[in-house]
Design a protein around this motif. Sequence first.
Motif, short mmCIF file in Angstrom:
data_model
loop_
_atom_site.label_atom_id
_atom_site.label_comp_id
_atom_site.label_asym_id
_atom_site.label_seq_id
_atom_site.Cartn_x
_atom_site.Cartn_y
_atom_site.Cartn_z
N HIS A 63 0.81 -1.21 0.00
CA HIS A 63 0.00 0.00 0.00
C HIS A 63 0.85 1.27 0.00
O HIS A 63 0.42 2.30 -0.52
N THR A 168 -0.87 -10.51 5.02
CA THR A 168 -2.13 -11.26 5.04
C THR A 168 -2.99 -10.96 6.26
O THR A 168 -4.15 -11.42 6.32
N TYR A 196 -10.71 -8.67 5.82
CA TYR A 196 -10.78 -7.97 4.53
C TYR A 196 -11.12 -8.97 3.44
O TYR A 196 -11.00 -10.19 3.62
N ASP A 198 -10.54 -9.80 -0.87
CA ASP A 198 -9.71 -9.50 -2.04
C ASP A 198 -10.15 -10.40 -3.18
O ASP A 198 -10.85 -11.40 -2.96
N HIS A 200 -7.78 -11.42 -5.80
CA HIS A 200 -6.62 -11.91 -6.54
C HIS A 200 -5.89 -13.01 -5.76
O HIS A 200 -5.67 -12.87 -4.55
#
Length: 264
Positions: A63, A168, A196, A198, A200
Motif C-alpha cells: 500500500h 495477510t 478484509y 480481495d 486476486h
Amino acid sequence: MKLAVISDIHGNLLALQAVLADIARQGVDQTVNLGDILSGPLQVAETADLLMAQAFPTIRGNHERQLLALLGQAPDQLDAFTSDGYAATQLSPVHAAWLTSLPVSMALNDEVWLCHGTPGSDLQYWLETVVPGFEQGQGPGVRAASASEVAERLGDSVTQPVVLCGHTHVPRVSQCQGSHGTVLVVNPGSVGLQAYGDAHPWPHVVENGAPHARYALLQSDSAGWQVSLRAVPYDHMAQSRMAARNHRPDWAHALATGFMPGRI
C-alpha cells in the motif's frame, strides 16, 4: 534480544496506540514495522505523525507503493472512496517524503530479516494460500500454506534464520528449511484491520474472528526464538463508526467484528 513486531496498521490510530502501550509494558529492546501503514478510511495523517516520531525500523508494504503512485496525481483524479485514494487526500509532503525514504525490505541484523509479503514480492501471501471456491460457497478461499509452499516462497536471497512478514493480516508462525538452513517465519498479524476481502488471484476473505489489535513479541535465548502472538483490546467500535462515516461499511463491519459483512 526482545523484539516487538507490528504490521498492517492501516491508519488505525487507536489500535496502534493500544499496541504501543502494551509493548511499553513488555520491556522490549526494539520495535519494527513491516508496512501497510496508512491506507484506509481512518486517521491517516495522525498515524503517520506518531510513527515518524517513534523512528522504528520500518519498511514499505504494497500500500505504500500504491499510495506513492497516487500522490503524483492531481487531487481531482483521486477516488477518496478507496483505501489508498482516501489516504492520498490526507497526507502532507512531509508524510510523502517519509514514505519515499522507506526501504522495501531490510536486514535488521544477522539474525532477523524484514519483508512485507515474501522476500521476493510485497503482494505474495507467504503463510497462506488462496484457492478457488469462495464464490461457490466452499469456504473463505484461503488456507494455511503447506510446508513446501512456505519453503518455496522463501527463495535463496535471505540468510537470516528469522524472517518477519505481514500482508495477510493473519498471525502465524511457521518453520521451513531454506538453502541457508532452518528459517523461522513469523507474521504478527494486523494492528489495524482484522478482516478484509480481495479478488486476486481468486476471490477470498481473510477473517481473524475478533476485533483485537494484533502484534508479535520475539525473544531470543539459549533455547532459540520464543514467539508470542498478542491480541490487544481497544476502542474498536469508535473506529468502526469512523469507517462508516467515511463511507466504508465493509471496514465498519470488519473493525467491529473481525469478520466480513455477510459472514456472521
